[in-house]
Scaffold this active site. Structure first.
Site, PDB file in Angstrom:
ATOM      1  N   CYS A  13       0.807  -1.227   0.000  1.00 47.05           N
ATOM      2  CA  CYS A  13       0.000   0.000   0.000  1.00 47.05           C
ATOM      3  C   CYS A  13       0.838   1.273   0.000  1.00 47.05           C
ATOM      4  O   CYS A  13       1.974   1.284   0.462  1.00 47.05           O
ATOM      5  CB  CYS A  13      -0.878   0.094   1.243  1.00 47.05           C
TER       6      CYS A  13
ATOM      7  N   GLY B 202       1.516  -0.156  -4.968  1.00 47.74           N
ATOM      8  CA  GLY B 202       0.283  -0.927  -5.094  1.00 47.74           C
ATOM      9  C   GLY B 202      -0.406  -0.580  -6.391  1.00 47.74           C
ATOM     10  O   GLY B 202      -0.711   0.590  -6.628  1.00 47.74           O
TER      11      GLY B 202
ATOM     12  N   ASN C  83      -1.375   1.790   5.550  1.00 45.73           N
ATOM     13  CA  ASN C  83      -0.275   1.041   4.946  1.00 45.73           C
ATOM     14  C   ASN C  83       0.364   0.209   6.045  1.00 45.73           C
ATOM     15  O   ASN C  83       0.755   0.738   7.073  1.00 45.73           O
ATOM     16  CB  ASN C  83       0.743   2.019   4.347  1.00 45.73           C
ATOM     17  N   GLY C  84       0.472  -1.084   5.809  1.00 42.81           N
ATOM     18  CA  GLY C  84       1.048  -1.981   6.809  1.00 42.81           C
ATOM     19  C   GLY C  84       0.160  -3.185   6.993  1.00 42.81           C
ATOM     20  O   GLY C  84      -0.677  -3.488   6.135  1.00 42.81           O
TER      21      GLY C  84
ATOM     22  N   TYR D 180      14.433  -2.087  -1.852  1.00 38.06           N
ATOM     23  CA  TYR D 180      13.565  -2.372  -2.990  1.00 38.06           C
ATOM     24  C   TYR D 180      12.258  -1.575  -3.031  1.00 38.06           C
ATOM     25  O   TYR D 180      11.898  -1.060  -4.078  1.00 38.06           O
ATOM     26  CB  TYR D 180      13.256  -3.874  -3.005  1.00 38.06           C
TER      27      TYR D 180
END
Ligand code: SF4
Length: 486
Positions: free
Chosen positions: A16, A42, A121-122, A262
């Site tokens: 996300c 995402g 997000n998470g 990344y």
């Protein structure tokens, strides 16, 4: 829905990105741009909620890329107001590969003191237990997302305003959460006590911005103000600016080290450091740790590029674009037939044959997950006439799944979980294979002494198996933590 990427089964994927704006006319347009810059976090779906006085809350949630949906004037006109938040997602826990539009965030709740929307997000690692408890007590869930627990926990709080209810709710949540939320007048940002996932604050004109990454501030011309600290909540209004709280017990931060390797875009800044520079440093460390005699250093595009540059600079071996990426590979060619889908990597990457022939090639990639892509790339390079293929990997072996908001295969499908480095080399069929060490990775992100015993500075659980927050739902399902012998 966007197509499966040819690498989809062989990369860890961030699930996300979040973005929010207060104090700018037509805030949703800025949010759309921000989400576009966060699309790498995402690609499955996105959503925006806005609020305008006299109009109230409006929302739009769509499958597909931001650019294909939130650029249409007819849609953006339905999202008026100076306050908006948005979310892009892959798929969060609970519905991988079978996302419904009801799973697409932001989620919205109507409370007695007004509405609130949240984008997360998470991954909440005790979400299953929370969901069971909430359903037993009468909550009716609309989605399969762990993030919806936050709305229901807020609904059950007895606090009198939404930020206080949000504090109550998030104190019950374990795991990783960077949340951007809004009420009628407030933009709210929160990071979990360990600060596992990123969240930054920016300023543009009279407006304030919250974003997963700094690259999304740049696209709207916002200046980077600071990172939201681990365990911090900021409440932002047009009148009063930013007010900061620390609602959780203070702990040492454990930011996700894989963001450096990344997930984040190379033009973002994390912890005061350019992601690009860190990745180049990883290549430098890798060249020191794992030198090899060769003719060319080639990146596996695009994420291996900065590390390949670093490897080349340190080793003195020329850098070359031995693999060319087709930037325009899209759904048109992926969806129609099984035969075309099976071409996989070749649709996306092609070997620069004239360059590769008879050369000893060092290929630099960011990670090896299942190893399927690495094998195909090796075959392409050998088909093109390379004399030798040496893999150098810019992360340590990924031997453990992530439970903090990154899509990872089950542990037994991770190549490094079942094979030694030599066995992996054999399996991939390359002349040599070396990963950067954990100490080398820590040095590359700026920790000169390397990794302290027991980790402590970052989350590196997918490499070390040392989880900074126990993944309690997964333990209930039988997941085995690392034993003393491993
Ligand atoms: S387990 Fe790996 S990918 Fe997940 S948060 Fe930790 S370092 Fe990042």
């Amino acid at each position: 829905m966007p197509p499966a990427h040819p690498f989809d089964d062989d990369k860890l994927r961030e699930e996300c990105g979040v973005f929010g704006v207060v104090g700018l006319a037509d805030a949703a347009n800025f949010v759309a741009l921000g989400l576009h810059a966060l699309q790498h976090r995402g690609q499955e779906a996105g959503g925006i909620v806005s609020h305008a006085a006299g109009v109230g809350f409006n929302s739009a949630r769509r499958f597909g890329y931001v650019r294909d949906n939130f650029t249409k004037a007819s849609l953006m006109e339905t999202l008026p107001g100076p306050l908006a938040i948005g979310h892009v997602r892959y798929s969060t826990a609970g519905s991988k590969g079978a996302t419904q539009i009801r799973d697409v965030q932001p989620f919205f709740g109507e409370f007695s003191m007004g509405g609130a929307a949240i984008a997360h997000n998470g991954n909440i690692t005790n979400a299953d237990a929370l969901r069971r408890e909430l359903i037993d007590r009468g909550s009716i869930f609309q989605s399969s997302s762990d993030s919806e627990c936050i709305i229901h926990l807020m609904a059950r709080s007895l606090q009198r305003n939404i930020p206080e209810r949000m504090k109550d709710a998030l104190r019950r949540c374990e795991g990783a959460f960077s949340v951007v939320a809004m009420t009628r007048t407030k933009l709210i940002g929160v990071r979990d006590p360990l600060g596992v996932r990123p969240l930054v604050l920016g300023k543009v004109g009279d407006g304030w911005v919250l974003s997963s990454e700094t690259c999304a501030l740049d696209i709207i011309g916002a200046e980077f103000v600071r990172e939201i600290e681990a365990g911090e909540m900021v409440v932002i209004t047009e009148e009063d600016g930013v007010t900061s709280y620390f609602p959780f017990e203070r702990q040492a931060a454990r930011f996700c080290i894989f963001e450096h390797v990344y997930f984040s875009r190379p033009d973002s800044i994390i912890g005061g450091k350019s992601v690009y520079d860190t990745r180049r440093n990883i290549g430098v460390e890798l060249a020191k740790e794992a030198p090899v005699d060769a003719d060319l250093v080639c990146p596996v595009p695009d994420s291996g590029t900065p590390a390949a540059i670093g490897y080349s600079q340190e080793s003195g071996i020329p850098y070359a674009m031995g693999i060319i990426r087709n930037q325009y590979m899209g759904r048109t060619f992926i969806e129609p037939t099984e035969q075309i889908r099976n071409m996989g990597v070749r649709l996306k990457l092609n070997v620069n044959r004239a360059l590769i022939r008879d050369k000893r090639v060092i290929l630099v990639d960011d990670s090896v997950v299942r190893g399927t892509t690495s094998r195909k790339i090796k075959e392409m390079i050998l088909d093109a006439g390379a004399a030798e293929v040496h893999f150098r990997i810019a992360s340590p072996p990924t031997a453990w799944p992530c439970f903090y908001g990154v899509d990872t295969p089950e542990r037994e499908k991770l190549l490094a979980a079942t094979m030694s480095e030599e066995e992996m080399r054999d399996h991939l069929g390359v002349d040599s294979l070396k990963f950067i060490s954990l100490d080398g990775l820590y040095r590359a992100v700026g920790v000169a002494e390397g990794r302290a015993p027991g980790g402590k500075r970052y989350c590196d659980a997918c490499f070390s198996g040392e989880y900074p927050v126990a993944p309690s739902d997964m333990l209930d399902k039988g997941f085995q933590l690392k034993t003393a012998a491993e």
